[in-house]
Design a protein around this motif. Sequence first.
Motif, short mmCIF file in Angstrom:
data_model
loop_
_atom_site.label_atom_id
_atom_site.label_comp_id
_atom_site.label_asym_id
_atom_site.label_seq_id
_atom_site.Cartn_x
_atom_site.Cartn_y
_atom_site.Cartn_z
N GLU A 136 0.82 -1.21 0.00
CA GLU A 136 0.00 0.00 0.00
C GLU A 136 0.86 1.26 0.00
O GLU A 136 0.55 2.24 -0.69
N TRP A 137 1.95 1.23 0.79
CA TRP A 137 2.85 2.39 0.81
C TRP A 137 3.46 2.60 -0.57
O TRP A 137 3.54 3.72 -1.06
N GLU A 164 2.29 1.71 -3.46
CA GLU A 164 1.28 2.17 -4.41
C GLU A 164 1.11 3.68 -4.34
O GLU A 164 0.93 4.35 -5.35
N ALA A 165 1.19 4.22 -3.12
CA ALA A 165 0.95 5.66 -2.92
C ALA A 165 2.21 6.50 -3.14
O ALA A 165 2.10 7.70 -3.44
N HIS A 166 3.39 5.90 -2.99
CA HIS A 166 4.62 6.70 -2.97
C HIS A 166 5.60 6.37 -4.10
O HIS A 166 6.78 6.72 -4.00
#
Length: 481
Positions: A60-61, A63-65
């Motif tokens: 998830e990290w 995907e966002a960063h």
Amino acid sequence: MKKLFAFCAGLLAVLNQTAVTALAAEPEAAGAAAQTPLWLCIPFAGLLLCIAVLPLVKAEWWEAHQPHAVVFWSLLFLIPFAVKYGVPKAAETTLECIINDYLTFIVLLFGLFCVSGNITLSGDLAGSPRINVGLLALGTLLSSWIGTTGASMLMIRPIIKMNAWRKRRRHIVIFFIFMVSNMGGCLTPIGDPPLLMGFMRGVPFFWSLKLLPILIFNMIILLFIFYHFDMKAYRKDIAAGLKPDISKPGTEVKIRGSHNLVFIIMIVIAVILSGTLPSMPMFQDAAGNVLGIHVFGEVTLSYPAIIECVIILVSAFLSFKTTDGSIRRENHFTWGAIHEVAVLFVGIFITMQPALMILKANGAELGITEPFEMFWATGLLSSFLDNTPTYLVFLTTAGALGLSQGMVTALGTVPAKMLEAISCGAVFMGANTYIGNAPNFMVKSIADENGIRMPSFFGYLIWSFGILVPVFIVDTLVFFL
């Protein structure tokens, strides 16, 4: 076989000596391209590790960063490079790769992504081993005529849709990447950018049709392996009570949005023009340089590149304007895949520059003089670096050997067997990793979006090393020794 093992050991030894030489070198700014220190490759390695590891440990990290990671590793290369060689050199290097490499790369992917997303296949065909073998064969042969990217974007969604009823299907996408996204592009300069570069340097347009026996040989082996993989998975799905969602058995197939094939042809024409216009006198100055818009230093956005980009973007625009939105909804069309590729590959293009500089400076020192050596050297480096400059480095190396018989190119005379080896290495071994060829990562992203759990970066390497490397060893023994 002994010659192959001896070459591998020799290549490792030479690469090690090259690394030592590069580490010891203290170049002046003017010699940056010739003597680039190896430590400048660390950001490239760091970005690749992020792509490989972070989706596993911090999905998830990551995907966002992703954009932040790209900026971090790009700056980690650019700042030391600017300190060592000066800000103008750093700016010129960055603009050169962005304008002359990345721009046309991402515009082509964007155009094909948009147009193919407006074409959908529907009917009563359901994914089965025989149907899937036929679709993979069709896509592989199609790749040489509309490009590996075009064939991948056109075929991946219908194949995913036909196999949507199945649980065990990621192997289908893996073999799709092996064959449609890579190997199938070996027959024409349209198929894969390395061959287009060869065409621009004097290799006849239809010369690469000589690679058809090698392609057919590999197709037979891989489709045989795939059929047995797929049959085993198919039987497990049937035994688990899964059934295809069709009203009646049959072979009816309907194509919606078929007018978009015209726009795909427009994009193919744009790619051909990008390879032919630079050699025309009207696009050259008195010194033979390609005309264009001067950007900075020696960086110029050529008029042929502008024409290519305009045609592709117009094709994408017209595709959206003339296609009903229900087709995109049926295809589950989103911008996620192209966004991810655009973000990650801009970082890859920037941070891999030192590795390409070292390769260009030291490629001729590898002592590679045999076709099988060219096949493996070109292929292994094309697995992790852009296969177009890698192809050009080894084509230049082959042309500089001073041989008198073979294909006469602008870079020298290259024996036909050696040219075959370089071409196959660059095109085939792009399938070894997700980043080896542009369509690989995009196909993976589309599969992920459609609920197919694709292998990680390292997981994919297990598939490619377990299946493709043995095939390439057989290729070496049959065609290149």
